[in-house]
Write a protein that holds these residues in place. Structure first.
Motif, PDB file in Angstrom:
ATOM      1  N   LYS A 162       0.664  -1.391   0.137  1.00 37.18           N
ATOM      2  CA  LYS A 162      -0.280  -0.190   0.007  1.00 37.18           C
ATOM      3  C   LYS A 162       1.173   0.891   0.349  1.00 37.18           C
ATOM      4  CE  LYS A 162      -3.586   2.341   2.286  1.00 37.18           C
ATOM      5  NZ  LYS A 162      -4.522   2.056   3.587  1.00 37.18           N
ATOM      6  N   GLU A 163       2.166   1.360   0.733  1.00 36.63           N
ATOM      7  CA  GLU A 163       3.223   2.381   0.647  1.00 36.63           C
ATOM      8  C   GLU A 163       3.416   2.658  -0.477  1.00 36.63           C
ATOM      9  OE1 GLU A 163       3.988   2.342   5.524  1.00 36.63           O
ATOM     10  OE2 GLU A 163       5.371   0.640   4.062  1.00 36.63           O
ATOM     11  N   LYS A 164       4.040   1.450  -1.439  1.00 39.66           N
ATOM     12  CA  LYS A 164       4.845   1.542  -2.131  1.00 39.66           C
ATOM     13  C   LYS A 164       3.407   2.589  -3.578  1.00 39.66           C
ATOM     14  CE  LYS A 164       7.571  -2.603  -1.090  1.00 39.66           C
ATOM     15  NZ  LYS A 164       7.784  -3.495  -1.991  1.00 39.66           N
ATOM     16  N   SER A 165       2.217   2.086  -3.402  1.00 33.84           N
ATOM     17  CA  SER A 165       1.306   1.854  -4.374  1.00 33.84           C
ATOM     18  C   SER A 165       1.129   4.050  -4.353  1.00 33.84           C
ATOM     19  CB  SER A 165       0.293   1.742  -4.576  1.00 33.84           C
ATOM     20  OG  SER A 165      -0.393   1.607  -3.121  1.00 33.84           O
ATOM     21  N   LEU A 166       1.562   4.602  -3.023  1.00 31.92           N
ATOM     22  CA  LEU A 166       1.364   5.646  -2.742  1.00 31.92           C
ATOM     23  C   LEU A 166       2.813   6.666  -3.125  1.00 31.92           C
ATOM     24  CD1 LEU A 166       0.246   8.531  -1.670  1.00 31.92           C
ATOM     25  CD2 LEU A 166       1.103   8.167   0.034  1.00 31.92           C
ATOM     26  N   LEU A 167       3.851   5.738  -3.678  1.00 31.96           N
ATOM     27  CA  LEU A 167       5.297   6.709  -3.729  1.00 31.96           C
ATOM     28  C   LEU A 167       5.558   6.222  -5.418  1.00 31.96           C
ATOM     29  CD1 LEU A 167       7.652   6.065  -0.370  1.00 31.96           C
ATOM     30  CD2 LEU A 167       5.935   7.851  -1.155  1.00 31.96           C
ATOM     31  N   PHE A 168       4.999   5.065  -5.387  1.00 35.93           N
ATOM     32  CA  PHE A 168       5.447   4.670  -7.048  1.00 35.93           C
ATOM     33  C   PHE A 168       4.440   4.281  -7.832  1.00 35.93           C
ATOM     34  CE2 PHE A 168       8.855   3.778  -3.636  1.00 35.93           C
ATOM     35  CZ  PHE A 168       9.515   4.210  -4.446  1.00 35.93           C
ATOM     36  N   LEU A 169       4.077   4.721  -9.733  1.00 35.68           N
ATOM     37  CA  LEU A 169       4.030   3.889 -10.670  1.00 35.68           C
ATOM     38  C   LEU A 169       4.010   2.648 -10.413  1.00 35.68           C
ATOM     39  CD1 LEU A 169       4.520   6.952 -13.054  1.00 35.68           C
ATOM     40  CD2 LEU A 169       2.473   7.059 -11.173  1.00 35.68           C
ATOM     41  N   PRO A 170       2.777   2.095 -10.516  1.00 38.97           N
ATOM     42  CA  PRO A 170       2.703   0.515 -11.389  1.00 38.97           C
ATOM     43  C   PRO A 170       4.060   0.158 -12.203  1.00 38.97           C
ATOM     44  CG  PRO A 170       0.458   1.453 -11.557  1.00 38.97           C
ATOM     45  CD  PRO A 170       1.361   2.599 -11.318  1.00 38.97           C
ATOM     46  N   GLU A 171       4.594   1.006 -13.421  1.00 39.88           N
ATOM     47  CA  GLU A 171       5.358   0.401 -14.184  1.00 39.88           C
ATOM     48  C   GLU A 171       6.659   0.947 -13.414  1.00 39.88           C
ATOM     49  OE1 GLU A 171       4.561   4.673 -15.325  1.00 39.88           O
ATOM     50  OE2 GLU A 171       3.259   3.081 -14.059  1.00 39.88           O
ATOM     51  N   GLU A 172       6.715   1.714 -11.978  1.00 42.91           N
ATOM     52  CA  GLU A 172       8.144   1.216 -11.427  1.00 42.91           C
ATOM     53  C   GLU A 172       8.567   0.100 -10.592  1.00 42.91           C
ATOM     54  OE1 GLU A 172       8.476   6.838 -10.968  1.00 42.91           O
ATOM     55  OE2 GLU A 172       7.406   5.033  -9.891  1.00 42.91           O
ATOM     56  N   LEU A 173       7.137  -1.148 -10.168  1.00 42.05           N
ATOM     57  CA  LEU A 173       6.504  -1.478  -9.095  1.00 42.05           C
ATOM     58  C   LEU A 173       7.778  -2.959 -10.000  1.00 42.05           C
ATOM     59  CD1 LEU A 173       3.483  -0.615  -7.611  1.00 42.05           C
ATOM     60  CD2 LEU A 173       5.987  -0.169  -6.665  1.00 42.05           C
ATOM     61  N   PRO A 174       8.072  -4.086  -9.546  1.00 39.80           N
ATOM     62  CA  PRO A 174       8.587  -4.002  -8.142  1.00 39.80           C
ATOM     63  C   PRO A 174       9.622  -3.094  -7.561  1.00 39.80           C
ATOM     64  CG  PRO A 174       9.013  -6.321  -8.891  1.00 39.80           C
ATOM     65  CD  PRO A 174       8.185  -5.461  -9.823  1.00 39.80           C
ATOM     66  N   VAL A 175       9.425  -3.063  -6.040  1.00 38.91           N
ATOM     67  CA  VAL A 175      10.296  -2.296  -5.432  1.00 38.91           C
ATOM     68  C   VAL A 175      10.845  -2.876  -3.863  1.00 38.91           C
ATOM     69  CG1 VAL A 175      11.303  -0.203  -3.495  1.00 38.91           C
ATOM     70  CG2 VAL A 175      10.091   0.137  -6.164  1.00 38.91           C
ATOM     71  N   GLY A 176      11.808  -3.411  -3.973  1.00 42.43           N
ATOM     72  CA  GLY A 176      12.240  -4.028  -3.281  1.00 42.43           C
ATOM     73  C   GLY A 176      12.992  -3.190  -1.764  1.00 42.43           C
ATOM     74  N   SER A 177      13.642  -2.314  -1.701  1.00 40.14           N
ATOM     75  CA  SER A 177      13.437  -1.187  -0.565  1.00 40.14           C
ATOM     76  C   SER A 177      14.224   0.343  -0.861  1.00 40.14           C
ATOM     77  CB  SER A 177      14.767  -1.770   0.408  1.00 40.14           C
ATOM     78  OG  SER A 177      16.049  -2.447  -0.432  1.00 40.14           O
ATOM     79  N   ILE A 178      13.829   0.605   0.093  1.00 36.62           N
ATOM     80  CA  ILE A 178      14.231   2.687  -0.447  1.00 36.62           C
ATOM     81  C   ILE A 178      14.478   3.320   0.596  1.00 36.62           C
ATOM     82  CG2 ILE A 178      11.848   2.067  -2.088  1.00 36.62           C
ATOM     83  CD1 ILE A 178      10.367   4.546   0.709  1.00 36.62           C
ATOM     84  N   ALA A 179      15.543   4.582   0.502  1.00 38.36           N
ATOM     85  CA  ALA A 179      15.810   5.558   0.759  1.00 38.36           C
ATOM     86  C   ALA A 179      14.729   7.131   0.461  1.00 38.36           C
ATOM     87  CB  ALA A 179      17.254   5.665   0.473  1.00 38.36           C
ATOM     88  N   CYS A 180      14.262   7.432   1.223  1.00 36.06           N
ATOM     89  CA  CYS A 180      13.323   8.267   1.587  1.00 36.06           C
ATOM     90  C   CYS A 180      13.801   9.709   2.363  1.00 36.06           C
ATOM     91  CB  CYS A 180      11.996   7.643   2.423  1.00 36.06           C
ATOM     92  SG  CYS A 180      10.554   8.962   1.687  1.00 36.06           S
ATOM     93  N   CYS A 181      14.079  10.823   1.251  1.00 36.73           N
ATOM     94  CA  CYS A 181      14.708  11.271   1.709  1.00 36.73           C
ATOM     95  C   CYS A 181      13.246  13.141   1.669  1.00 36.73           C
ATOM     96  CB  CYS A 181      16.095  12.240   1.088  1.00 36.73           C
ATOM     97  SG  CYS A 181      17.161  10.592   1.080  1.00 36.73           S
ATOM     98  N   LEU A 182      13.137  13.591   3.322  1.00 35.44           N
ATOM     99  CA  LEU A 182      12.441  14.807   2.906  1.00 35.44           C
ATOM    100  C   LEU A 182      13.404  16.420   2.461  1.00 35.44           C
ATOM    101  CD1 LEU A 182      10.534  14.390   6.742  1.00 35.44           C
ATOM    102  CD2 LEU A 182       9.941  13.432   4.339  1.00 35.44           C
TER     103      LEU A 182
END
Length: 237
Positions: A162-182
């Motif tokens: 659910k969190e991935k779907s907010l940050l990434f487009l369907p074509e950018e998935l699957p995603v294993g891990s991320i670094a999120c910087c504010l």
């Protein structure tokens, strides 16, 4: 024959005409005094005043860049050398989409899946040249911030689907891990203005406890250029 054009098409037509006719304002000198341009802090400015304002802003940006890299070169030479090629390429970018593409190319050289920047829709005025894929709703992200980031400026690790779907487009998935910087936290301690995201296929690539020194310096560089790329759109009040 009447041709219907939207605002973006009209803007593009005006820009092309002015670029193709550099003598336009020489031939219409009175317009320099008549044109009034809205300004977020100063109300309105003439075209000449706006040019001077842009030059002053650019000088401030260059001074900030020099100070940042002088300090980095003195304190952490290895990070300085690693970030110099990216800094050079970002300085050559003229707009936001170009800058994001350069950051993405740079990230792929480190075998990362992707890099992207998402702009909070309550902090910037939307513009046709910045596509919908670059925007994020703060209310939706707030759940991730509370769960993953808290009072910090970074999150490294995995996300739920659910969190991935907010940050990434369907074509950018699957995603294993991320670094999120504010981004933008220095100017406004209450809320960030954008997110800088790096994704990896490997679920263990980014994880809690990793050193964020490199990311902190990277964020400082990106923030300098982000302001320049988006200055023409003006930050929302």
């Amino acid at each position: 024959m009447v041709i219907n054009m939207n605002n973006a098409q009209v803007d593009e037509l005006v820009v092309k005409h002015l670029k193709a006719n550099p003598q336009f304002f020489v031939q219409h000198i009175d317009l320099l005094d008549q044109l009034i341009i809205p300004h977020a802090q100063k109300g309105t400015l003439s075209l000449v005043e706006m040019q001077l304002e842009r030059q002053r802003e650019r000088i401030k940006e260059l001074e900030a860049e020099l100070a940042l890299f002088a300090d980095l070169a003195h304190q952490q030479q290895d990070i300085f050398l690693a970030l110099m090629p990216l800094q050079k390429r970002l300085a050559q970018c003229k707009n936001f989409p170009e800058g994001v593409e350069e950051i993405n190319k740079w990230a792929r050289n480190f075998e990362l899946q992707q890099a992207k920047i998402l702009l909070f829709n309550d902090c910037w005025q939307k513009n046709p040249s910045v596509g919908e894929e670059f925007w994020i709703d703060r209310k939706g992200f707030e759940l991730i911030r509370l769960e993953r980031i808290g009072l910090r400026h970074f999150y490294l690790g995995e996300l739920t689907n659910k969190e991935k779907s907010l940050l990434f487009l369907p074509e950018e998935l699957p995603v294993g891990s991320i670094a999120c910087c504010l981004l933008g936290m220095k100017k406004n301690q209450h809320k960030s203005t954008a997110l800088l995201l790096f994704s990896a296929r490997d679920t263990a690539h980014f994880h809690n406890g990793q050193d964020t020194a490199f990311l902190k310096h990277l964020v400082s560089i990106v923030e300098l250029h982000l302001h320049r790329w988006l200055m023409i759109y003006q930050q929302a009040e």
